[in-house]
Write a protein that holds these residues in place. Structure first.
Motif, mmCIF file in Angstrom:
data_model
loop_
_atom_site.group_PDB
_atom_site.id
_atom_site.type_symbol
_atom_site.label_atom_id
_atom_site.label_comp_id
_atom_site.label_asym_id
_atom_site.label_seq_id
_atom_site.Cartn_x
_atom_site.Cartn_y
_atom_site.Cartn_z
ATOM 1 N N ILE A 180 0.838 -1.199 0.000
ATOM 2 C CA ILE A 180 0.000 0.000 0.000
ATOM 3 C C ILE A 180 0.872 1.248 0.000
ATOM 4 N N SER A 181 0.636 2.119 -0.968
ATOM 5 C CA SER A 181 1.318 3.410 -1.001
ATOM 6 C C SER A 181 0.583 4.390 -0.101
ATOM 7 N N PRO A 182 1.284 5.083 0.791
ATOM 8 C CA PRO A 182 0.611 6.036 1.682
ATOM 9 C C PRO A 182 0.245 7.350 1.011
ATOM 10 N N GLY A 183 0.698 7.542 -0.244
ATOM 11 C CA GLY A 183 0.568 8.848 -0.882
ATOM 12 C C GLY A 183 1.736 9.736 -0.492
ATOM 13 N N TRP A 184 1.673 10.976 -0.946
ATOM 14 C CA TRP A 184 2.730 11.941 -0.607
ATOM 15 C C TRP A 184 2.344 12.603 0.704
ATOM 16 N N VAL A 185 3.058 12.255 1.770
ATOM 17 C CA VAL A 185 2.646 12.578 3.132
ATOM 18 C C VAL A 185 3.629 13.553 3.780
ATOM 19 N N ARG A 186 3.099 14.443 4.605
ATOM 20 C CA ARG A 186 3.934 15.409 5.331
ATOM 21 C C ARG A 186 4.612 14.715 6.521
ATOM 22 N N THR A 187 5.737 14.075 6.204
ATOM 23 C CA THR A 187 6.592 13.452 7.219
ATOM 24 C C THR A 187 8.007 13.968 6.991
ATOM 25 N N ASP A 188 8.963 13.478 7.794
ATOM 26 C CA ASP A 188 10.364 13.836 7.566
ATOM 27 C C ASP A 188 10.789 13.433 6.160
ATOM 28 N N MET A 189 10.273 12.303 5.673
ATOM 29 C CA MET A 189 10.624 11.828 4.345
ATOM 30 C C MET A 189 9.893 12.612 3.257
ATOM 31 N N GLY A 190 8.606 12.863 3.455
ATOM 32 C CA GLY A 190 7.787 13.514 2.432
ATOM 33 C C GLY A 190 7.967 15.010 2.349
ATOM 34 N N GLY A 191 8.386 15.643 3.455
ATOM 35 C CA GLY A 191 8.608 17.077 3.466
ATOM 36 C C GLY A 191 7.344 17.860 3.797
ATOM 37 N N PRO A 192 7.515 19.166 4.115
ATOM 38 C CA PRO A 192 6.379 19.984 4.555
ATOM 39 C C PRO A 192 5.405 20.352 3.444
ATOM 40 N N GLY A 193 5.793 20.209 2.182
ATOM 41 C CA GLY A 193 4.925 20.595 1.077
ATOM 42 C C GLY A 193 3.992 19.493 0.603
ATOM 43 N N ALA A 194 4.060 18.333 1.221
ATOM 44 C CA ALA A 194 3.221 17.206 0.787
ATOM 45 C C ALA A 194 1.749 17.500 1.056
ATOM 46 N N PRO A 195 0.843 17.033 0.195
ATOM 47 C CA PRO A 195 -0.573 17.382 0.339
ATOM 48 C C PRO A 195 -1.327 16.609 1.414
ATOM 49 N N LEU A 196 -0.821 15.448 1.834
ATOM 50 C CA LEU A 196 -1.545 14.599 2.776
ATOM 51 C C LEU A 196 -0.954 14.710 4.175
ATOM 52 N N SER A 197 -1.810 14.854 5.177
ATOM 53 C CA SER A 197 -1.338 14.756 6.551
ATOM 54 C C SER A 197 -1.112 13.288 6.890
ATOM 55 N N VAL A 198 -0.241 13.055 7.853
ATOM 56 C CA VAL A 198 0.024 11.670 8.251
ATOM 57 C C VAL A 198 -1.233 11.051 8.846
ATOM 58 N N GLU A 199 -2.039 11.859 9.529
ATOM 59 C CA GLU A 199 -3.262 11.338 10.130
ATOM 60 C C GLU A 199 -4.234 10.832 9.062
ATOM 61 N N ASP A 200 -4.423 11.637 7.988
ATOM 62 C CA ASP A 200 -5.357 11.248 6.934
ATOM 63 C C ASP A 200 -4.835 10.056 6.137
ATOM 64 N N SER A 201 -3.538 10.032 5.868
ATOM 65 C CA SER A 201 -2.958 8.910 5.135
ATOM 66 C C SER A 201 -3.153 7.600 5.891
ATOM 67 N N VAL A 202 -2.830 7.610 7.164
ATOM 68 C CA VAL A 202 -2.943 6.390 7.962
ATOM 69 C C VAL A 202 -4.405 5.975 8.122
ATOM 70 N N ALA A 203 -5.295 6.932 8.317
ATOM 71 C CA ALA A 203 -6.719 6.601 8.420
ATOM 72 C C ALA A 203 -7.202 5.935 7.131
ATOM 73 N N GLY A 204 -6.751 6.459 5.981
ATOM 74 C CA GLY A 204 -7.123 5.856 4.711
ATOM 75 C C GLY A 204 -6.565 4.458 4.556
ATOM 76 N N MET A 205 -5.311 4.273 4.925
ATOM 77 C CA MET A 205 -4.721 2.935 4.828
ATOM 78 C C MET A 205 -5.401 1.952 5.762
ATOM 79 N N ARG A 206 -5.778 2.403 6.943
ATOM 80 C CA ARG A 206 -6.474 1.509 7.870
ATOM 81 C C ARG A 206 -7.805 1.058 7.286
ATOM 82 N N ARG A 207 -8.528 1.980 6.656
ATOM 83 C CA ARG A 207 -9.796 1.595 6.021
ATOM 84 C C ARG A 207 -9.555 0.603 4.883
ATOM 85 N N THR A 208 -8.510 0.868 4.092
ATOM 86 C CA THR A 208 -8.184 -0.042 2.990
ATOM 87 C C THR A 208 -7.822 -1.426 3.505
ATOM 88 N N ILE A 209 -7.001 -1.493 4.531
ATOM 89 C CA ILE A 209 -6.591 -2.773 5.109
ATOM 90 C C ILE A 209 -7.802 -3.526 5.656
#
Length: 231
Positions: A180-209
């Motif tokens: 599962i790809s988390p999308g482009w997420v605002r983390t240390d890896m994704g950087g501050p300009g990423a469109p997805l918050s980590v909270e929304d990305s993880v919530a989406g992945m949890r629903r998918t799982i």
């Protein structure tokens, strides 16, 4: 810190690579709904963060074969409803220069070898619960979607991870596997300009799982459940 009370519908969740970012957010969200969470980190600071969320912390460095080889005995007797391989490292260099051996080994050990060592140890525990084993990959591992050589070695490592997941699921038919790809997420890896918050990305992945079906086992999916076309 004591976590929420458990009930009969709560799950056993394992998060491999949970000291920060997406992994830590998986721990936070599963604990918030009352699930029992076992989570790994490679240093004491990460273990303390996990313990503060009420998770059972295990010290494991997925990039170190000797460390991750001991995972099975640490999990002896467990049944895992949801296992997550989140550990990953990043590299940005393109194809105009060869990767150094050190850079190649760093990415491949964490992003691929660690997952391949975890699968034979963890997948039987997921099968015992007829559960789900999800691997956090990246859209950059989508071969059909490669638009540049940026992150060349990282792309190769995530494409290899996707293949490891697709191949391994045949040996564990009572578990559902997914990359599962988390999308482009605002983390240390994704950087501050990423469109997805980590909270929304993880919530989406949890629903998918949670919504995965046996027919999807081995699939390469977006965080919202859409399937990548081609590899």
């Amino acid at each position: 810190m004591a976590g929420p009370a458990r009930n009969d519908n709560d799950m056993n969740v394992l998060v491999l690579g949970a000291s920060r970012g997406i992994g830590l957010e998986f721990v936070r969200q599963y604990r918030a709904q009352g699930d029992r969470v076992i989570a790994t980190a490679r240093d004491d600071a990460g273990l303390q963060r996990l313990q503060a969320l009420g998770a059972q912390p295990l010290k494991v460095d997925v990039a170190d074969p000797a460390s991750i080889s001991g995972l099975a005995w640490q999990l002896d007797g467990e049944k895992i409803d949801v296992a997550l391989y989140v550990a990953g490292v990043y590299g940005t260099a393109g194809a105009t220069q060869p990767p150094t051996r050190e850079e190649f080994d760093r990415l491949m050990h964490t992003n691929v070898l660690g997952a391949m060592q975890a699968i034979p140890q963890v997948a039987p525990l997921v099968e015992a619960a007829q559960g789900r084993f999800a691997f956090v990959t990246s859209e950059m591992g989508h071969i059909a979607g490669a638009g540049s050589s940026f992150g060349w070695t990282y792309r190769v490592s995530k494409a290899a991870l996707n293949m490891a997941v697709a191949a391994a699921r045949h040996d564990y038919p009572q578990a559902i596997f997914a990359a599962i790809s988390p999308g482009w997420v605002r983390t240390d890896m994704g950087g501050p300009g990423a469109p997805l918050s980590v909270e929304d990305s993880v919530a989406g992945m949890r629903r998918t799982i949670a919504g995965l079906t046996p027919r999807q086992s081995g699939a390469f999916l977006h965080h919202d459940g859409r399937r990548f076309q081609g590899w």
